[in-house]
Design a protein around this motif. Structure first.
Motif, PDB file in Angstrom:
ATOM      1  N   LYS A   1      10.504  49.256  77.056  1.00 37.22           N
ATOM      2  CA  LYS A   1       9.333  48.767  76.322  1.00 37.22           C
ATOM      3  C   LYS A   1       9.661  48.412  74.875  1.00 37.22           C
ATOM      4  O   LYS A   1       9.229  47.369  74.367  1.00 37.22           O
ATOM      5  N   GLU A   2      10.423  49.241  74.208  1.00 36.60           N
ATOM      6  CA  GLU A   2      10.752  48.986  72.802  1.00 36.60           C
ATOM      7  C   GLU A   2      11.480  47.649  72.648  1.00 36.60           C
ATOM      8  O   GLU A   2      11.173  46.862  71.743  1.00 36.60           O
ATOM      9  N   LYS A   3      12.441  47.383  73.544  1.00 37.95           N
ATOM     10  CA  LYS A   3      13.183  46.127  73.480  1.00 37.95           C
ATOM     11  C   LYS A   3      12.296  44.950  73.855  1.00 37.95           C
ATOM     12  O   LYS A   3      12.413  43.853  73.280  1.00 37.95           O
ATOM     13  N   LEU A   4      11.394  45.165  74.800  1.00 35.28           N
ATOM     14  CA  LEU A   4      10.465  44.117  75.214  1.00 35.28           C
ATOM     15  C   LEU A   4       9.612  43.658  74.032  1.00 35.28           C
ATOM     16  O   LEU A   4       9.416  42.455  73.812  1.00 35.28           O
ATOM     17  N   LEU A   5       9.140  44.621  73.265  1.00 35.03           N
ATOM     18  CA  LEU A   5       8.289  44.302  72.114  1.00 35.03           C
ATOM     19  C   LEU A   5       9.099  43.790  70.913  1.00 35.03           C
ATOM     20  O   LEU A   5       8.581  43.027  70.108  1.00 35.03           O
ATOM     21  N   ARG A   6      10.341  44.199  70.832  1.00 35.36           N
ATOM     22  CA  ARG A   6      11.162  43.814  69.683  1.00 35.36           C
ATOM     23  C   ARG A   6      11.821  42.448  69.859  1.00 35.36           C
ATOM     24  O   ARG A   6      11.976  41.690  68.900  1.00 35.36           O
ATOM     25  N   GLU A   7      12.194  42.108  71.109  1.00 36.16           N
ATOM     26  CA  GLU A   7      12.986  40.898  71.333  1.00 36.16           C
ATOM     27  C   GLU A   7      12.296  39.849  72.205  1.00 36.16           C
ATOM     28  O   GLU A   7      12.393  38.654  71.918  1.00 36.16           O
ATOM     29  N   PHE A   8      11.626  40.274  73.261  1.00 33.58           N
ATOM     30  CA  PHE A   8      11.129  39.306  74.242  1.00 33.58           C
ATOM     31  C   PHE A   8       9.801  38.676  73.834  1.00 33.58           C
ATOM     32  O   PHE A   8       9.661  37.444  73.851  1.00 33.58           O
ATOM     33  N   PHE A   9       8.815  39.486  73.483  1.00 31.47           N
ATOM     34  CA  PHE A   9       7.531  38.908  73.068  1.00 31.47           C
ATOM     35  C   PHE A   9       7.650  38.054  71.805  1.00 31.47           C
ATOM     36  O   PHE A   9       7.079  36.955  71.754  1.00 31.47           O
ATOM     37  N   PRO A  10       8.386  38.503  70.778  1.00 37.36           N
ATOM     38  CA  PRO A  10       8.474  37.667  69.565  1.00 37.36           C
ATOM     39  C   PRO A  10       9.121  36.308  69.798  1.00 37.36           C
ATOM     40  O   PRO A  10       8.915  35.384  69.002  1.00 37.36           O
TER      41      PRO A  10
ATOM     42  N   ALA B   1       8.675  34.458  72.589  1.00 39.37           N
ATOM     43  CA  ALA B   1       7.926  33.707  73.613  1.00 39.37           C
ATOM     44  C   ALA B   1       6.970  32.725  72.956  1.00 39.37           C
ATOM     45  O   ALA B   1       6.375  33.001  71.907  1.00 39.37           O
ATOM     46  N   ASP B   2       6.825  31.561  73.573  1.00 35.79           N
ATOM     47  CA  ASP B   2       5.872  30.547  73.099  1.00 35.79           C
ATOM     48  C   ASP B   2       4.589  30.549  73.922  1.00 35.79           C
ATOM     49  O   ASP B   2       3.517  30.213  73.415  1.00 35.79           O
ATOM     50  N   VAL B   3       4.702  30.917  75.201  1.00 34.05           N
ATOM     51  CA  VAL B   3       3.556  30.985  76.108  1.00 34.05           C
ATOM     52  C   VAL B   3       3.758  32.201  77.012  1.00 34.05           C
ATOM     53  O   VAL B   3       4.887  32.478  77.452  1.00 34.05           O
ATOM     54  N   PHE B   4       2.692  32.918  77.265  1.00 32.46           N
ATOM     55  CA  PHE B   4       2.761  34.049  78.201  1.00 32.46           C
ATOM     56  C   PHE B   4       1.906  33.732  79.419  1.00 32.46           C
ATOM     57  O   PHE B   4       0.796  33.206  79.290  1.00 32.46           O
ATOM     58  N   VAL B   5       2.415  34.082  80.615  1.00 35.28           N
ATOM     59  CA  VAL B   5       1.713  33.760  81.854  1.00 35.28           C
ATOM     60  C   VAL B   5       1.566  35.005  82.718  1.00 35.28           C
ATOM     61  O   VAL B   5       2.542  35.717  82.983  1.00 35.28           O
ATOM     62  N   LEU B   6       0.338  35.263  83.164  1.00 33.40           N
ATOM     63  CA  LEU B   6       0.040  36.312  84.147  1.00 33.40           C
ATOM     64  C   LEU B   6      -1.050  35.761  85.061  1.00 33.40           C
ATOM     65  O   LEU B   6      -2.211  35.698  84.676  1.00 33.40           O
ATOM     66  N   VAL B   7      -0.660  35.339  86.276  1.00 31.07           N
ATOM     67  CA  VAL B   7      -1.603  34.623  87.147  1.00 31.07           C
ATOM     68  C   VAL B   7      -1.668  35.243  88.548  1.00 31.07           C
ATOM     69  O   VAL B   7      -1.367  34.592  89.544  1.00 31.07           O
ATOM     70  N   PRO B   8      -2.063  36.515  88.658  1.00 28.34           N
ATOM     71  CA  PRO B   8      -2.180  37.116  89.986  1.00 28.34           C
ATOM     72  C   PRO B   8      -3.169  36.335  90.844  1.00 28.34           C
ATOM     73  O   PRO B   8      -4.263  35.994  90.377  1.00 28.34           O
ATOM     74  N   PRO B   9      -2.821  36.042  92.094  1.00 27.11           N
ATOM     75  CA  PRO B   9      -3.717  35.248  92.934  1.00 27.11           C
ATOM     76  C   PRO B   9      -4.935  36.010  93.435  1.00 27.11           C
ATOM     77  O   PRO B   9      -5.945  35.407  93.787  1.00 27.11           O
ATOM     78  N   LYS B  10      -4.853  37.369  93.462  1.00 24.74           N
ATOM     79  CA  LYS B  10      -5.957  38.136  94.029  1.00 24.74           C
ATOM     80  C   LYS B  10      -6.539  39.177  93.081  1.00 24.74           C
ATOM     81  O   LYS B  10      -7.756  39.267  92.927  1.00 24.74           O
TER      82      LYS B  10
ATOM     83  N   HIS C   1      13.990  28.854  67.859  1.00 23.85           N
ATOM     84  CA  HIS C   1      14.779  28.429  69.005  1.00 23.85           C
ATOM     85  C   HIS C   1      14.393  27.013  69.440  1.00 23.85           C
ATOM     86  O   HIS C   1      13.255  26.589  69.279  1.00 23.85           O
ATOM     87  N   LYS C   2      15.341  26.296  69.984  1.00 26.82           N
ATOM     88  CA  LYS C   2      15.110  24.907  70.387  1.00 26.82           C
ATOM     89  C   LYS C   2      14.306  24.817  71.679  1.00 26.82           C
ATOM     90  O   LYS C   2      13.557  23.870  71.887  1.00 26.82           O
ATOM     91  N   GLU C   3      14.501  25.794  72.565  1.00 18.73           N
ATOM     92  CA  GLU C   3      13.797  25.765  73.842  1.00 18.73           C
ATOM     93  C   GLU C   3      12.397  26.350  73.706  1.00 18.73           C
ATOM     94  O   GLU C   3      12.147  27.234  72.887  1.00 18.73           O
ATOM     95  N   LEU C   4      11.477  25.826  74.532  1.00 23.02           N
ATOM     96  CA  LEU C   4      10.135  26.409  74.609  1.00 23.02           C
ATOM     97  C   LEU C   4      10.182  27.487  75.692  1.00 23.02           C
ATOM     98  O   LEU C   4      10.504  27.211  76.844  1.00 23.02           O
ATOM     99  N   ASN C   5       9.862  28.696  75.308  1.00 19.93           N
ATOM    100  CA  ASN C   5      10.064  29.850  76.186  1.00 19.93           C
ATOM    101  C   ASN C   5       8.749  30.333  76.795  1.00 19.93           C
ATOM    102  O   ASN C   5       7.839  30.762  76.083  1.00 19.93           O
TER     103      ASN C   5
END
Length: 389
Positions: free
Chosen positions: A258-267, A269-278, A197-201
């Motif tokens: 979950k199945e769709k998340l692992l099949r389509e969304f994670f593959p 992605a270029d960067v994953f972010v999880l930044v809980p403040p607390k 893909h052309k965009e950075l996801n």
């Protein structure tokens, strides 16, 4: 074959209320059921109830009523069951537990602690938690209900997901000899394909948008989106209209199976972010991202720094710092070679520490130990069992 009764929460296939999903606990349970350790046969407690192998008791309903009226603190719940089948081991995750009719050794496991949930998830004041825990300890002692935070003596082993969780339980008084850290594993169908893909996801996954750091990421994305128009943000989780995402290059979905998340969304992605403040109980989505070879940006809270090696498999940023998050995202956006290098390192770290094979190996050692001990000393009583373990 070791027969294990697994008592652990799962989410419904079609959730009615997204805020009631148990998330990581569901991932843990379904991963074990779908990928049991070698020579282990799990019977899931919901299936056992349907088959009549176990049944709820009056005390189960009474405890649920006490929690409903807030006489006892909120928690994942209690399971008070009569067991009519012989099992070699009972493994109870996340719940408080009382079993009638079972002589099997009991393992209880916890991703973090109910104390953390009360203090930082729903913001109970310390005095209220202390009163609630005193009442729980008093009532659970009378009924001999086993609980990871207050009444643990009846369990032969307590498994926790991280060294951070171990510290919480140690502070609550759990003896260190009774605890074991076994990092949970996840099982994914990994395919190492170059993203076309052309965009950075940038991917964010979380039902609790604010608590998981969604607001911080949204503010950071607003700052970088004009500078880097080829960057896209994908948000999986419910978000209220007040945050006004429509003007930005953001794709938002309230819920993805979950199945769709692992099949389509994670593959994709270029960067994953999880930044809980607390606070964050564990961070299963971080492991899933690492399993796909994605560099991860997390905040320096709870167990997250145990998962991500800062500067190697991603970045660990200051909790609540938008500027730090923007800085680290810009580094990854501008440097494709670094993204790929960190992604490869993340995949390697996942295989070494967080694969289902690694997790099952640690779990199987504990199962085997208790199973063999039971075979050698079948008449062992609870006090002797605790001494030997």
């Amino acid at each position: 074959m070791i027969k294990v009764l697994l008592i652990s929460p799962t989410d419904p296939e079609k959730p009615q209320n997204l805020k009631l999903l148990v998330g990581g606990e569901n991932t843990f349970t379904r991963t074990l059921l779908n990928n049991p350790p070698k020579n282990v046969e799990y019977t899931y407690h919901i299936d056992a109830l349907k088959k009549g192998l176990i049944k709820y008791t009056f005390l189960h309903n009474l405890i649920a009523l006490l929690v409903k009226f807030r006489i006892l603190p909120l928690s994942s719940g209690s399971q008070v069951l009569r067991v009519m089948e012989n099992f070699d081991i009972v493994h109870c995750h996340s719940y408080s537990i009382k079993l009638y009719g079972s002589k099997a050794p009991l393992i209880v496991s916890d991703s973090s602690s109910n104390y953390l949930y009360l203090k930082d998830y729903i913001n109970w004041p310390i005095w209220r938690i202390k009163i609630g825990y005193f009442l729980r300890f008093f009532l659970f002692s009378i009924f001999r209900i086993i609980d990871c935070d207050t009444n643990w003596s009846g369990a032969q082993k307590i498994l926790v997901f991280s060294n951070y969780a171990r510290k919480i339980h140690t502070d609550l008084g759990v003896p260190s000899k009774k605890m074991e850290v076994v990092y949970p594993g996840v099982s994914v169908d990994y395919k190492n394909k170059k993203k076309k893909h052309k965009e950075l996801n940038i991917l964010f996954v979380g039902i609790w948008f604010e608590r998981k750091g969604g607001l911080l990421l949204l503010e950071a994305f607003r700052k970088i989106s004009n500078k880097y128009p080829n960057v896209k943000l994908t948000v999986v989780g419910p978000v209220t209209d007040q945050y006004k995402m429509r003007a930005l290059n953001i794709d938002q979905k309230d819920f993805v199976p979950k199945e769709k998340l692992l099949r389509e969304f994670f593959p994709n992605a270029d960067v994953f972010v999880l930044v809980p403040p607390k606070v964050e109980g564990f961070g299963f989505s971080v492991l899933e991202a690492m399993s796909f070879g994605i560099p991860v940006v997390v905040s320096n809270v709870c167990a997250l720094p145990e998962l991500v090696e800062n500067g190697k498999t991603g970045f660990v940023v200051k909790p609540g710092s938008v500027n730090d998050l923007v800085e680290k995202l810009e580094i990854l956006i501008k440097d494709q070679t670094l993204r790929e290098k960190m992604g490869d390192a993340a995949r390697k770290r996942f295989l070494e520490k967080f694969s289902i094979e690694k997790s099952n190996s640690g779990l199987l050692k504990i199962y085997h130990f208790l199973y063999k001990l039971l075979q050698v000393r079948p008449q062992i009583n609870e006090g002797q069992f605790e001494f030997l373990v």
